[in-house]
Design a protein around this motif. Structure first.
Motif, PDB file in Angstrom:
ATOM      1  N   PRO A 148      11.708   8.783  -6.587  1.00  0.00           N
ATOM      2  CA  PRO A 148      10.972   9.210  -5.386  1.00  0.00           C
ATOM      3  C   PRO A 148      11.517   8.499  -4.145  1.00  0.00           C
ATOM      4  N   THR A 149      11.330   9.116  -3.001  1.00  0.00           N
ATOM      5  CA  THR A 149      11.722   8.506  -1.732  1.00  0.00           C
ATOM      6  C   THR A 149      10.530   7.734  -1.187  1.00  0.00           C
ATOM      7  N   LEU A 150      10.651   6.405  -1.163  1.00  0.00           N
ATOM      8  CA  LEU A 150       9.546   5.572  -0.681  1.00  0.00           C
ATOM      9  C   LEU A 150       9.603   5.470   0.838  1.00  0.00           C
ATOM     10  N   TYR A 151       8.444   5.555   1.443  1.00  0.00           N
ATOM     11  CA  TYR A 151       8.332   5.457   2.898  1.00  0.00           C
ATOM     12  C   TYR A 151       7.696   4.111   3.240  1.00  0.00           C
ATOM     13  N   LEU A 152       8.516   3.052   3.191  1.00  0.00           N
ATOM     14  CA  LEU A 152       8.019   1.704   3.417  1.00  0.00           C
ATOM     15  C   LEU A 152       8.116   1.362   4.898  1.00  0.00           C
ATOM     16  N   PRO A 153       7.025   0.917   5.509  1.00  0.00           N
ATOM     17  CA  PRO A 153       7.061   0.593   6.938  1.00  0.00           C
ATOM     18  C   PRO A 153       7.751  -0.743   7.173  1.00  0.00           C
ATOM     19  N   SER A 154       8.398  -0.880   8.314  1.00  0.00           N
ATOM     20  CA  SER A 154       9.013  -2.150   8.690  1.00  0.00           C
ATOM     21  C   SER A 154       7.952  -3.086   9.252  1.00  0.00           C
ATOM     22  N   ALA A 155       8.282  -4.374   9.281  1.00  0.00           N
ATOM     23  CA  ALA A 155       7.347  -5.359   9.832  1.00  0.00           C
ATOM     24  C   ALA A 155       7.087  -5.082  11.305  1.00  0.00           C
ATOM     25  N   ALA A 198       0.819  -1.206   0.000  1.00  0.00           N
ATOM     26  CA  ALA A 198       0.000   0.000   0.000  1.00  0.00           C
ATOM     27  C   ALA A 198       0.856   1.261   0.000  1.00  0.00           C
ATOM     28  N   ARG A 199       2.095   1.154   0.494  1.00  0.00           N
ATOM     29  CA  ARG A 199       2.996   2.302   0.523  1.00  0.00           C
ATOM     30  C   ARG A 199       3.949   2.310  -0.676  1.00  0.00           C
ATOM     31  N   GLY A 200       3.787   1.402  -1.630  1.00  0.00           N
ATOM     32  CA  GLY A 200       4.555   1.494  -2.866  1.00  0.00           C
ATOM     33  C   GLY A 200       5.639   0.469  -3.056  1.00  0.00           C
ATOM     34  N   ALA A 201       5.559  -0.668  -2.370  1.00  0.00           N
ATOM     35  CA  ALA A 201       6.631  -1.666  -2.470  1.00  0.00           C
ATOM     36  C   ALA A 201       6.453  -2.623  -3.642  1.00  0.00           C
ATOM     37  N   ARG A 202       5.318  -2.572  -4.324  1.00  0.00           N
ATOM     38  CA  ARG A 202       5.110  -3.543  -5.408  1.00  0.00           C
ATOM     39  C   ARG A 202       6.057  -3.307  -6.578  1.00  0.00           C
ATOM     40  N   VAL A 203       6.357  -2.055  -6.874  1.00  0.00           N
ATOM     41  CA  VAL A 203       7.217  -1.706  -8.005  1.00  0.00           C
ATOM     42  C   VAL A 203       8.338  -0.806  -7.492  1.00  0.00           C
ATOM     43  N   ASP A 204       9.562  -1.147  -7.853  1.00  0.00           N
ATOM     44  CA  ASP A 204      10.702  -0.290  -7.515  1.00  0.00           C
ATOM     45  C   ASP A 204      10.896   0.691  -8.663  1.00  0.00           C
ATOM     46  N   GLN A 254      -1.915   4.358 -12.203  1.00  0.00           N
ATOM     47  CA  GLN A 254      -1.841   5.725 -11.686  1.00  0.00           C
ATOM     48  C   GLN A 254      -1.933   5.740 -10.158  1.00  0.00           C
ATOM     49  N   MET A 255      -2.769   4.890  -9.597  1.00  0.00           N
ATOM     50  CA  MET A 255      -2.854   4.785  -8.136  1.00  0.00           C
ATOM     51  C   MET A 255      -1.508   4.359  -7.549  1.00  0.00           C
ATOM     52  N   GLU A 256      -0.811   3.525  -8.294  1.00  0.00           N
ATOM     53  CA  GLU A 256       0.493   3.070  -7.812  1.00  0.00           C
ATOM     54  C   GLU A 256       1.471   4.240  -7.725  1.00  0.00           C
ATOM     55  N   ARG A 257       1.419   5.162  -8.647  1.00  0.00           N
ATOM     56  CA  ARG A 257       2.331   6.296  -8.595  1.00  0.00           C
ATOM     57  C   ARG A 257       1.985   7.259  -7.466  1.00  0.00           C
ATOM     58  N   TRP A 258       0.724   7.273  -7.032  1.00  0.00           N
ATOM     59  CA  TRP A 258       0.382   8.063  -5.854  1.00  0.00           C
ATOM     60  C   TRP A 258       1.050   7.493  -4.604  1.00  0.00           C
ATOM     61  N   ARG A 259       1.342   6.206  -4.604  1.00  0.00           N
ATOM     62  CA  ARG A 259       1.999   5.582  -3.443  1.00  0.00           C
ATOM     63  C   ARG A 259       3.458   6.030  -3.317  1.00  0.00           C
ATOM     64  N   TRP A 260       4.015   6.596  -4.380  1.00  0.00           N
ATOM     65  CA  TRP A 260       5.399   7.062  -4.327  1.00  0.00           C
ATOM     66  C   TRP A 260       5.544   8.355  -3.537  1.00  0.00           C
ATOM     67  N   LEU A 261       4.441   9.055  -3.314  1.00  0.00           N
ATOM     68  CA  LEU A 261       4.489  10.347  -2.636  1.00  0.00           C
ATOM     69  C   LEU A 261       4.470  10.166  -1.120  1.00  0.00           C
ATOM     70  N   PRO A 262       5.002  11.137  -0.387  1.00  0.00           N
ATOM     71  CA  PRO A 262       4.901  11.054   1.081  1.00  0.00           C
ATOM     72  C   PRO A 262       3.441  11.104   1.516  1.00  0.00           C
ATOM     73  N   ALA A 263       3.152  10.457   2.625  1.00  0.00           N
ATOM     74  CA  ALA A 263       1.786  10.504   3.147  1.00  0.00           C
ATOM     75  C   ALA A 263       1.388  11.938   3.492  1.00  0.00           C
ATOM     76  N   ASP A 264       2.343  12.740   3.920  1.00  0.00           N
ATOM     77  CA  ASP A 264       2.101  14.153   4.218  1.00  0.00           C
ATOM     78  C   ASP A 264       2.783  14.990   3.143  1.00  0.00           C
ATOM     79  N   LEU A 265       1.986  15.556   2.278  1.00  0.00           N
ATOM     80  CA  LEU A 265       2.542  16.384   1.201  1.00  0.00           C
ATOM     81  C   LEU A 265       3.002  17.743   1.706  1.00  0.00           C
TER      82      LEU A 265
END
Length: 649
Positions: free
Chosen positions: A290-297, A274-280, A424-435
């Motif tokens: 983009p800087t991906l903000y991927l959460p840790s387990a 959901a935070r953009g890990a499907r595609v690098d 297109q939804m996937e590219r929205w995941r590349w953005l920070p949660a707080d713009l």
């Protein structure tokens, strides 16, 4: 007389035994008790008072000695010693003041007849004061009666009845061994990284390998909410098949334990997707950074286990932006309507252009919903309809039937629309949660720059972006200062492609164009001084980045009149940049004040606070009215993302 002698003999024997025992005891351990090992008090001396002295012997004592000889013989026969009567021996009754304890008793003696009325001799032996003895110490040396068992004291008032305490052991302990044994197998998910698997195992171990989502009979309430969210992954543009829910038997503890760990792995995978890990994006292009903000387990499990609604927390990992939500609603709308367009399979072949004749033309017209034609010519009506289709599909609207357009025609409209929106939804995941409450958004395919404050657009202007061969990169950063009257240093890419060949042909190539060439240790540097012809214009907006691009003015303002404005070497040229400066520098620096600085030398002005800037690539945008607008895929980034997602499927 004979009985009297026996009485005297018994009394004397008893006294002798008593005195002998005391003497022996005093010699063996003088002054020390053998049992306790403590000093004993000094024994008092035996004193016979004058009034207690024995009376003189009677005259008839010798007369009676003969008859006693027979009795003495009987005593010797019985094995008893015969006492000898010496002159002056005291006979009589000995009465001690107290019977000493622990004195050995002599063997039974013959019964003694009653004493004669002669006055007895009385010895006053004082009682010995000894310290109190511990019964436990003298028990081995003295037979005592068994003590009565202790009895608890009965309370005067009966206590109230206490409630029964029922202790229920949590079922977690039942699953600890199975969770530890099956964790590795449960986390064998295709796209779950090794680091995430190790973190999940560590999280369970830190919690004593207790289950997180089961309650001993099946899913707990939190587990049910998680499974429900995973089952609706398609609503978020994700594939439900990537999160297959584990099956288990409620009566099988091992199966339950494995399902619990598997659900944790699926939740972590969903959160990261959901935070953009499907595609690098960096693997698709070096210009997608983009800087991906991927959460840790560990972070995901910590938030989910501490949440009231674990399903809502998991869904919140999707982008919270309004643009993403509108796409989500449009995706649901598309799926409600089945595509009734007849699907026509068009064979592959050479590209078809206006005026060409080909047997595939009737098939193309049928696919585009056009009527039949007698002559298989790719006429203007066919090219116009194809261009409209290309624009809707995000392809270059050139009216030419190429390989990409042919592939798009072979996909049902609904399926193609879903794929486009999901990409297109996937590219929205590349953005920070707080713009950022205030930020700048540059949509490259749209050629637009917008300033947003508190969710509202406060300024919007046209932009010129990079050509396809010198594409504008996609990333986010912070704008921190503005430079008025800037110099332009020719970047290495332009220097290599344009200036070096020009200088090789004409040494005055740079000077004729107003550039200054400086030789350095590593080669040459070409700089364009500030001025009206400067490529950056009069002002540039700086946000340091790895691509050396920024927003700036341009001397070629006529290019803003074009609809397709891809002319730069990668930077973003802004129409009327001084109005943009009003927005970023605040009321202190109006555009009138800035214009007065033109021509007075290079001047740096810092922003009051760093301002977030996002260079994005939105080819599919849903407006507030729900209408979907598509923009040309200038650099093919949209197609790359869509293909990458399709290959994963």
């Amino acid at each position: 007389m004979r009985r009297r002698q026996w009485a005297n003999l018994a009394c004397v024997s008893a006294l002798a035994l008593s005195l002998g025992y005391a003497a022996a005891l005093a010699e063996s351990m003088p002054g020390t008790d053998p049992t306790l090992g403590i000093p004993l008090p000094e024994q008092p001396a035996l004193v016979i008072l004058d009034d207690e002295k024995p009376a003189p012997a009677r005259p008839d004592a010798s007369a009676e000695a003969a008859p006693d000889a027979a009795d003495d013989a009987k005593s010797e026969t019985a094995g008893l010693p015969v006492p000898e009567t010496e002159p002056g021996m005291v006979t009589g009754t000995v009465t001690p003041s107290a019977q000493p304890q622990g004195i050995l008793v002599a063997p039974d003696l013959p019964s003694v007849p009653a004493a004669t009325p002669d006055l007895p001799v009385t010895l006053d032996i004082p009682e010995i004061d000894l310290p109190p003895s511990d019964p436990a110490l003298i028990a081995p040396f003295r037979l005592q009666a068994a003590p009565e068992p202790l009895r608890s004291a009965e309370p005067l008032i009966a206590p109230p009845d206490l409630p029964k305490v029922v202790v229920e052991l949590p079922p977690a302990s039942e699953f600890a061994a199975d969770i530890a044994a099956r964790a590795t197998e449960a986390l064998a998910l295709p796209r779950l990284g090794e680091r995430e698997r190790a973190d999940i195992v560590t999280a369970y171990a830190a919690n004593g390998n207790k289950p997180l989502w089961i309650d001993g009979k099946g899913w707990s309430e939190a587990g049910k909410r998680l499974t429900a969210r995973l089952g609706r992954a398609a609503e978020d543009g994700l594939r439900p098949t990537d999160y297959p829910l584990p099956a288990f038997e409620a009566s099988d503890k091992g199966s339950l334990a494995e399902a619990d760990v598997r659900l944790s792995g699926l939740a972590v995978l969903y959160a990261r997707d959901a935070r953009g890990a499907r595609v690098d994006p960096r693997r698709l292009s070096k210009l997608l950074t983009p800087t991906l903000y991927l959460p840790s387990a560990t972070e995901v499990l910590s938030e989910l286990t501490g949440a009231t609604d674990a399903g809502a927390v998991l869904a919140a990992y999707n982008p919270p932006h309004e643009g993403y939500r509108r796409l989500q609603a449009k995706l649901a709308e598309l799926r409600e309507h089945l595509d009734d367009t007849p699907l026509v399979r068009i064979p592959a072949g050479p590209a078809l252009k206006l005026g060409m004749r080909d047997d595939r033309v009737p098939l193309v017209r049928a696919r585009l919903g056009l009527g039949p034609t007698e002559d298989p010519v790719f006429d203007r009506s066919t090219a116009t309809a194809l261009a409209a289709f290309q624009k809707q599909a995000g392809l270059p609207a050139n009216g030419v039937l190429g390989a990409q357009t042919l592939a798009a025609l072979g996909t049902p409209a609904t399926a193609r629309g879903e794929q486009d929106i999901i990409a297109q939804m996937e590219r929205w995941r590349w953005l920070p949660a707080d713009l950022g409450s205030s930020h700048i958004m540059v949509n490259v395919p749209e050629f637009r720059v917008r300033v947003v404050r508190q969710g509202q657009i406060v300024h919007e202007t046209r932009a010129i972006v990079g050509k396809p061969e010198t594409a504008t990169p996609i990333f986010s950063h912070k704008m921190d200062h503005v430079i008025v009257n800037p110099s332009w240093f020719v970047p290495p890419s332009i220097l290599k492609k344009e200036f070096l060949p020009g200088l090789a042909a004409d040494p005055e190539y740079a000077a004729k164009r107003g550039y200054v060439v400086t030789r350095t240790r590593h080669g040459i540097s070409v700089r364009q001084p500030p001025g009206e012809r400067n490529a950056l214009g009069w002002i540039k907006f700086m946000f340091p980045n790895d691509h050396s691009v920024y927003l700036h003015d341009t001397p070629n303002r006529r290019l803003f009149a074009n609809e397709r404005r891809a002319f730069s070497h990668g930077c973003v040229r802004v129409d009327n940049p001084f109005l943009l400066a009003d927005q970023v520098l605040g009321p202190e620096w109006t555009h009138e004040r800035l214009k007065r600085l033109i021509g007075s030398g290079e001047r740096r002005i810092n922003l009051p606070a760093p301002l977030a800037i996002h260079l994005v690539y939105n080819t599919h945008v849903v407006g507030a009215d729900g209408k979907l607008t598509t923009f040309e895929d200038l650099y093919g980034f949209h197609r790359m993302v869509r293909q990458a997602l399709e290959q994963q499927g």
